[in-house]
Design a protein around this motif. Structure first.
Motif, PDB file in Angstrom:
ATOM      1  N   THR A 281       0.854  -1.196   0.000  1.00 37.63           N
ATOM      2  CA  THR A 281       0.000   0.000   0.000  1.00 37.63           C
ATOM      3  C   THR A 281       0.886   1.240   0.000  1.00 37.63           C
ATOM      4  O   THR A 281       1.875   1.295   0.739  1.00 37.63           O
ATOM      5  N   VAL A 282       0.523   2.214  -0.826  1.00 40.55           N
ATOM      6  CA  VAL A 282       1.242   3.485  -0.869  1.00 40.55           C
ATOM      7  C   VAL A 282       0.249   4.612  -0.579  1.00 40.55           C
ATOM      8  O   VAL A 282      -0.772   4.736  -1.253  1.00 40.55           O
ATOM      9  N   VAL A 283       0.547   5.408   0.439  1.00 42.17           N
ATOM     10  CA  VAL A 283      -0.250   6.596   0.750  1.00 42.17           C
ATOM     11  C   VAL A 283       0.364   7.760  -0.016  1.00 42.17           C
ATOM     12  O   VAL A 283       1.494   8.159   0.253  1.00 42.17           O
ATOM     13  N   VAL A 284      -0.385   8.293  -0.975  1.00 47.19           N
ATOM     14  CA  VAL A 284       0.161   9.302  -1.876  1.00 47.19           C
ATOM     15  C   VAL A 284       0.120  10.696  -1.250  1.00 47.19           C
ATOM     16  O   VAL A 284       1.099  11.434  -1.301  1.00 47.19           O
ATOM     17  N   GLU A 285      -1.020  11.043  -0.679  1.00 47.66           N
ATOM     18  CA  GLU A 285      -1.182  12.341  -0.028  1.00 47.66           C
ATOM     19  C   GLU A 285      -2.304  12.190   0.985  1.00 47.66           C
ATOM     20  O   GLU A 285      -3.386  11.725   0.643  1.00 47.66           O
ATOM     21  N   ALA A 286      -2.053  12.569   2.226  1.00 45.46           N
ATOM     22  CA  ALA A 286      -3.063  12.374   3.266  1.00 45.46           C
ATOM     23  C   ALA A 286      -2.787  13.269   4.456  1.00 45.46           C
ATOM     24  O   ALA A 286      -1.627  13.448   4.850  1.00 45.46           O
ATOM     25  N   GLY A 287      -3.840  13.823   5.027  1.00 46.20           N
ATOM     26  CA  GLY A 287      -3.726  14.559   6.267  1.00 46.20           C
ATOM     27  C   GLY A 287      -3.544  13.612   7.435  1.00 46.20           C
ATOM     28  O   GLY A 287      -3.716  12.391   7.311  1.00 46.20           O
ATOM     29  N   ARG A 288      -3.224  14.165   8.565  1.00 40.34           N
ATOM     30  CA  ARG A 288      -2.945  13.333   9.746  1.00 40.34           C
ATOM     31  C   ARG A 288      -4.152  12.524  10.164  1.00 40.34           C
ATOM     32  O   ARG A 288      -4.002  11.406  10.683  1.00 40.34           O
ATOM     33  N   GLY A 311       5.640  15.259   0.863  1.00 36.60           N
ATOM     34  CA  GLY A 311       5.109  16.476   0.252  1.00 36.60           C
ATOM     35  C   GLY A 311       5.716  17.686   0.919  1.00 36.60           C
ATOM     36  O   GLY A 311       6.597  17.574   1.782  1.00 36.60           O
ATOM     37  N   PRO A 312       5.270  18.877   0.558  1.00 35.58           N
ATOM     38  CA  PRO A 312       5.778  20.095   1.209  1.00 35.58           C
ATOM     39  C   PRO A 312       5.507  20.059   2.714  1.00 35.58           C
ATOM     40  O   PRO A 312       4.417  19.667   3.148  1.00 35.58           O
ATOM     41  N   ILE A 313       6.470  20.459   3.497  1.00 36.93           N
ATOM     42  CA  ILE A 313       6.289  20.430   4.950  1.00 36.93           C
ATOM     43  C   ILE A 313       5.243  21.443   5.397  1.00 36.93           C
ATOM     44  O   ILE A 313       4.743  21.382   6.517  1.00 36.93           O
ATOM     45  N   THR A 314       4.894  22.378   4.517  1.00 32.15           N
ATOM     46  CA  THR A 314       3.867  23.372   4.842  1.00 32.15           C
ATOM     47  C   THR A 314       2.466  22.918   4.467  1.00 32.15           C
ATOM     48  O   THR A 314       1.498  23.629   4.733  1.00 32.15           O
ATOM     49  N   SER A 315       2.339  21.734   3.852  1.00 35.58           N
ATOM     50  CA  SER A 315       1.043  21.270   3.364  1.00 35.58           C
ATOM     51  C   SER A 315       0.383  20.328   4.360  1.00 35.58           C
ATOM     52  O   SER A 315       0.909  19.238   4.628  1.00 35.58           O
ATOM     53  N   PRO A 316      -0.774  20.688   4.920  1.00 36.87           N
ATOM     54  CA  PRO A 316      -1.473  19.784   5.850  1.00 36.87           C
ATOM     55  C   PRO A 316      -1.869  18.473   5.197  1.00 36.87           C
ATOM     56  O   PRO A 316      -1.970  17.452   5.878  1.00 36.87           O
ATOM     57  N   CYS A 321       1.336  11.568   5.542  1.00 39.14           N
ATOM     58  CA  CYS A 321       2.459  10.862   4.925  1.00 39.14           C
ATOM     59  C   CYS A 321       3.733  11.058   5.736  1.00 39.14           C
ATOM     60  O   CYS A 321       4.501  10.113   5.964  1.00 39.14           O
ATOM     61  N   HIS A 322       3.948  12.279   6.189  1.00 38.28           N
ATOM     62  CA  HIS A 322       5.153  12.553   6.989  1.00 38.28           C
ATOM     63  C   HIS A 322       5.090  11.819   8.329  1.00 38.28           C
ATOM     64  O   HIS A 322       6.117  11.346   8.831  1.00 38.28           O
ATOM     65  N   TYR A 323       3.889  11.719   8.891  1.00 39.14           N
ATOM     66  CA  TYR A 323       3.729  10.945  10.128  1.00 39.14           C
ATOM     67  C   TYR A 323       4.104   9.486   9.894  1.00 39.14           C
ATOM     68  O   TYR A 323       4.814   8.871  10.715  1.00 39.14           O
ATOM     69  N   LEU A 324       3.630   8.907   8.788  1.00 34.49           N
ATOM     70  CA  LEU A 324       3.934   7.503   8.498  1.00 34.49           C
ATOM     71  C   LEU A 324       5.430   7.297   8.299  1.00 34.49           C
ATOM     72  O   LEU A 324       5.988   6.286   8.743  1.00 34.49           O
ATOM     73  N   LEU A 325       6.077   8.239   7.646  1.00 38.76           N
ATOM     74  CA  LEU A 325       7.522   8.119   7.429  1.00 38.76           C
ATOM     75  C   LEU A 325       8.301   8.288   8.726  1.00 38.76           C
ATOM     76  O   LEU A 325       9.368   7.693   8.901  1.00 38.76           O
TER      77      LEU A 325
END
Length: 418
Positions: A281-288, A311-316, A321-325
């Protein structure tokens, strides 16, 4: 069992012949599985374990009560009696009693009364669906990892053979409120997977899901949409045309029976099917707080590879995705090659080096380095007869190639992997 669906045996046999073309099976078990899918919500572990232990038809005979009870006390008394009967059936098989049956009956009984079961069968008779059970060839093999929470049946519009392509299927999921960036990435990944003969699995929603389905269709590839509601109507309605194309050229699938509305808790239950149906599974773009994080959690529970696109660190909308990483065992995904590597469990082809192989200065710099002892830039420059500026430029290119590594103490070479 006949009275439970107001159909003769011949009528049911004709229905199964049409809903299950070329498939054989026990009529009573098929009927019971469909009825169980009406009574129990997706992922009901008590129903799932009873069916696995006793069989769908025997388990249904133990619990099915089509009559309404005059009082709540009478209903509770019957629930207790049914729990005892099920315990006896388990004892006769030498099994430990199954806890939770009494509470399960109280959940299931409201759907036993009235005409709900008959309505589902009538809608099935008017549909163009194929009905699948775990015994069928095209049953998704990954569903077995859900154990007692696996679906009881699957309704499929389109080609059911696509559901069995577990080893060559990837789930692409993400937010409904996708940005242009997320839509672009989902499109590129889905089209690339389709070109490489991978099946794209998603949930048919707005945003990332829709972009993935559209791209796979445009590339003449395979795609599967997993629904949270019955296949008598598509949800969201704004994607009806897209989902009709998926049903025509791919497959649309649901575990819930006809007439079942999509609800928030059914979307969450549906997510486990998306994760189970694909090899990664790949999460492409997702909010927290996106539902895609729920899909990612199911992926982790199943032990499947999980990827996330930064994605951009400024993008909610990339916060999830950043949380998963950061917090989960998700791998960084930036290309379709990364996805294939993630799903296949093998490394992709090595990228072309940035260092010019015909430039002898790179060889001189590497020769000046040690794999075990860090050296300052000035030392490296002196050893290879270059200015510090020139040596720094060459080291920067080698760093991008992974040939050297930099630290507080200086530069070291990285042994080449065989």
């Amino acid at each position: 069992m006949n009275a439970s669906v107001a159909m003769s045996g011949r009528e049911r046999a004709a229905l199964w012949d049409r809903l299950r073309p070329g498939l054989s099976g026990d009529d009573a078990e098929l009927t019971a599985r469909v009825i169980w899918s009406v009574l129990a919500e997706p992922g009901d572990g008590i129903a799932g374990q009873m069916i696995a232990d006793l069989g769908a038809a025997p388990a249904l005979r133990l619990v099915l009560r089509r009559n309404a009870f005059a009082t709540a006390a009478a209903l509770r008394a019957e629930a207790t009696a049914i729990a005892r009967a099920v315990a006896q059936a388990y004892d006769e098989q030498g099994r430990e009693p199954l806890p939770g049956v009494r509470a399960g009956f109280l959940r299931w009984h409201p759907r036993m009364t009235g005409t709900l079961i008959e309505t589902v069968f009538a809608m099935a008779a008017a549909s163009r669906c194929t009905l699948l059970t775990p015994a069928d060839q095209h049953w998704p093999p990954g569903m077995s990892d859900l154990n007692d929470h696996a679906p009881l049946v699957l309704w499929c519009l389109g080609d059911p053979a696509l559901l069995a392509e577990f080893s060559h299927a990837v789930a692409l999921v993400g937010t409904r409120a996708s940005t242009g960036y997320g839509t672009h990435v989902a499109t590129e990944l889905a089209a690339g997977l389709a070109d490489r003969d991978w099946t794209v699995v998603s949930g048919g929603a707005y945003g990332i899901d829709a972009a993935a389905h559209r791209a796979a269709l445009a590339a003449k590839g395979r795609t599967v949409a997993v629904m949270a509601g019955g296949l008598n109507s598509f949800y969201p309605r704004g994607n009806s045309e897209l989902l009709a194309r998926v049903a025509r050229d791919g497959a649309v699938v649901a575990e819930v029976p006809f007439g079942t509305p999509p609800t928030p808790f059914r979307f969450l239950a549906r997510n486990r099917l998306i994760a189970a149906m694909a090899s990664a599974t790949v999460v492409v773009e997702a909010g927290r707080r996106s539902g895609s994080i729920n899909t990612a959690n199911h992926c982790g529970e199943l032990g499947r590879p999980l990827g996330a696109v930064p994605g951009p660190i400024t993008s909610p909308t990339s916060g999830g995705c950043h949380y998963l990483l950061r917090e989960q065992p998700a791998q960084l995904v930036t290309s379709v090659e990364d996805v294939v590597e993630l799903a296949s469990g093998r490394e992709g082809p090595a990228p072309e080096p940035l260092a010019d192989p015909d430039d002898p200065r790179y060889g001189r710099v590497i020769t000046a380095l040690s794999a075990t002892r860090a050296r300052r830039l000035s030392d490296v420059a002196a050893r290879c007869g270059l200015s510090e500026t020139e040596a720094a430029t060459l080291l920067g290119v080698l760093l991008l190639d992974g040939t050297v590594r930099s630290g507080d103490a200086g530069w070291v070479s990285v042994p080449r992997r065989e």
